[in-house]
Design a protein around this motif. Structure first.
Motif, PDB file in Angstrom:
ATOM      1  N   LYS A 102      -1.955   3.838  -4.109  1.00 50.99           N
ATOM      2  CA  LYS A 102      -3.240   4.194  -4.711  1.00 50.99           C
ATOM      3  C   LYS A 102      -3.165   5.570  -5.376  1.00 50.99           C
ATOM      4  O   LYS A 102      -3.611   5.765  -6.499  1.00 50.99           O
ATOM      5  CB  LYS A 102      -4.331   4.160  -3.638  1.00 50.99           C
ATOM      6  CG  LYS A 102      -5.724   4.138  -4.165  1.00 50.99           C
ATOM      7  CD  LYS A 102      -6.685   3.957  -2.990  1.00 50.99           C
ATOM      8  CE  LYS A 102      -8.035   3.555  -3.502  1.00 50.99           C
ATOM      9  NZ  LYS A 102      -8.991   3.359  -2.425  1.00 50.99           N
ATOM     10  N   LYS A 103      -2.571   6.537  -4.678  1.00 51.99           N
ATOM     11  CA  LYS A 103      -2.448   7.878  -5.214  1.00 51.99           C
ATOM     12  C   LYS A 103      -1.480   7.938  -6.395  1.00 51.99           C
ATOM     13  O   LYS A 103      -1.639   8.736  -7.301  1.00 51.99           O
ATOM     14  CB  LYS A 103      -2.008   8.859  -4.133  1.00 51.99           C
ATOM     15  CG  LYS A 103      -3.095   9.146  -3.140  1.00 51.99           C
ATOM     16  CD  LYS A 103      -2.654  10.164  -2.128  1.00 51.99           C
ATOM     17  CE  LYS A 103      -3.784  10.401  -1.114  1.00 51.99           C
ATOM     18  NZ  LYS A 103      -3.399  11.350  -0.093  1.00 51.99           N
ATOM     19  N   PHE A 143      -1.134   5.795  -8.769  1.00 51.72           N
ATOM     20  CA  PHE A 143      -1.710   5.268  -9.988  1.00 51.72           C
ATOM     21  C   PHE A 143      -3.108   5.842 -10.296  1.00 51.72           C
ATOM     22  O   PHE A 143      -3.776   5.357 -11.193  1.00 51.72           O
ATOM     23  CB  PHE A 143      -1.756   3.742  -9.934  1.00 51.72           C
ATOM     24  CG  PHE A 143      -0.399   3.141  -9.984  1.00 51.72           C
ATOM     25  CD1 PHE A 143       0.330   3.130 -11.150  1.00 51.72           C
ATOM     26  CD2 PHE A 143       0.178   2.589  -8.839  1.00 51.72           C
ATOM     27  CE1 PHE A 143       1.595   2.577 -11.201  1.00 51.72           C
ATOM     28  CE2 PHE A 143       1.452   2.035  -8.880  1.00 51.72           C
ATOM     29  CZ  PHE A 143       2.164   2.030 -10.062  1.00 51.72           C
ATOM     30  N   GLU A 144      -3.536   6.836  -9.525  1.00 51.58           N
ATOM     31  CA  GLU A 144      -4.824   7.472  -9.824  1.00 51.58           C
ATOM     32  C   GLU A 144      -4.702   8.285 -11.094  1.00 51.58           C
ATOM     33  O   GLU A 144      -3.669   8.905 -11.369  1.00 51.58           O
ATOM     34  CB  GLU A 144      -5.258   8.396  -8.667  1.00 51.58           C
ATOM     35  CG  GLU A 144      -5.829   7.661  -7.502  1.00 51.58           C
ATOM     36  CD  GLU A 144      -6.291   8.627  -6.422  1.00 51.58           C
ATOM     37  OE1 GLU A 144      -6.056   9.830  -6.491  1.00 51.58           O
ATOM     38  OE2 GLU A 144      -6.900   8.120  -5.460  1.00 51.58           O
ATOM     39  N   GLU A 145      -5.773   8.296 -11.854  1.00 51.62           N
ATOM     40  CA  GLU A 145      -5.752   9.067 -13.112  1.00 51.62           C
ATOM     41  C   GLU A 145      -6.585  10.307 -12.991  1.00 51.62           C
ATOM     42  O   GLU A 145      -7.446  10.487 -12.252  1.00 51.62           O
ATOM     43  CB  GLU A 145      -6.286   8.183 -14.239  1.00 51.62           C
ATOM     44  CG  GLU A 145      -5.337   7.033 -14.503  1.00 51.62           C
ATOM     45  CD  GLU A 145      -5.838   6.161 -15.624  1.00 51.62           C
ATOM     46  OE1 GLU A 145      -6.583   6.614 -16.497  1.00 51.62           O
ATOM     47  OE2 GLU A 145      -5.465   4.987 -15.612  1.00 51.62           O
ATOM     48  N   SER A 192       1.568   6.944  -1.298  1.00 52.21           N
ATOM     49  CA  SER A 192       0.522   5.926  -1.328  1.00 52.21           C
ATOM     50  C   SER A 192       0.480   5.331  -2.729  1.00 52.21           C
ATOM     51  O   SER A 192       0.443   6.057  -3.717  1.00 52.21           O
ATOM     52  CB  SER A 192      -0.828   6.552  -0.979  1.00 52.21           C
ATOM     53  OG  SER A 192      -1.869   5.670  -1.298  1.00 52.21           O
ATOM     54  N   GLU A 248       0.811  -1.216   0.000  1.00 50.22           N
ATOM     55  CA  GLU A 248       0.000   0.000   0.000  1.00 50.22           C
ATOM     56  C   GLU A 248       0.845   1.266   0.000  1.00 50.22           C
ATOM     57  O   GLU A 248       0.396   2.313  -0.422  1.00 50.22           O
ATOM     58  CB  GLU A 248      -0.922   0.052   1.228  1.00 50.22           C
ATOM     59  CG  GLU A 248      -2.064  -0.930   1.214  1.00 50.22           C
ATOM     60  CD  GLU A 248      -1.653  -2.312   1.666  1.00 50.22           C
ATOM     61  OE1 GLU A 248      -2.255  -3.269   1.148  1.00 50.22           O
ATOM     62  OE2 GLU A 248      -0.756  -2.455   2.501  1.00 50.22           O
TER      63      GLU A 248
END
Length: 168
Positions: free
Chosen positions: A163-164, A166-168, A161, A147
């Motif tokens: 998640k952050k 790979f956010e688009e 992070s 994570e």
């Protein structure tokens, strides 16, 4: 006289039986010390089990049982050229390697992983660039997915992070 002859016959039969049994055990042990690609050898008074590549007779693996309790506390894996590239440590001797160190072909430590909950899946994986620079991947919720990424540069830590990232 009859008793002596009977004892000699019994002892002879017992000796022949033990000889055959010993021969079979030696044959079985020799089969266990050989495999398709490796040969095995115990060294240092049965403390270290070492395997060698048959192709070039270079060392392939070593398993260390330093306290002779039938548990390997340290395992080393080598390249086909006989250079160590991985060392695993079972500190509490439960059969799970809690720490694994990784090395490059020059023998420098380039990374390690830690299995904190001892389930066989690392929760922390670290790539070492040099003594003051690391890239650390962390699985904080023990689900097998990283994570967080922590970048360590000269003792300065930056946490990211996944998640952050790979956010688009």
């Amino acid at each position: 006289m009859k008793l002596k002859e009977t004892l000699i016959i019994l002892l002879s039969i017992t000796s022949i039986g033990l000889g055959i049994y010993s021969f079979k055990l030696n044959k079985e042990v020799s089969l266990l010390m050989d495999a398709k690609n490796f040969t095995f050898k115990w060294i240092n008074n049965y403390e270290i089990l070492t395997s060698y590549w048959k192709e070039n007779n270079k060392i392939a693996n070593q398993f260390f049982d330093v306290n002779f309790d039938y548990n390997y506390e340290i395992a080393r894996v080598y390249t086909t050229y006989g250079k160590v590239y991985q060392t695993c440590f079972d500190r509490n001797e439960n059969g799970v390697y809690e720490k694994t160190d990784c090395y490059n072909s020059a023998g420098d430590k380039v990374g390690y992983s830690l299995d904190n909950d001892e389930d066989g899946v690392p929760e922390e994986f670290v790539l070492i660039y040099d003594s003051k620079k690391e890239l650390k991947f962390i699985d904080s919720n023990f689900d097998g997915k990283f994570e967080k990424v922590i970048i360590i540069n000269n003792n300065n830590e930056t946490e990211l992070s996944i998640k952050k990232m790979f956010e688009e």
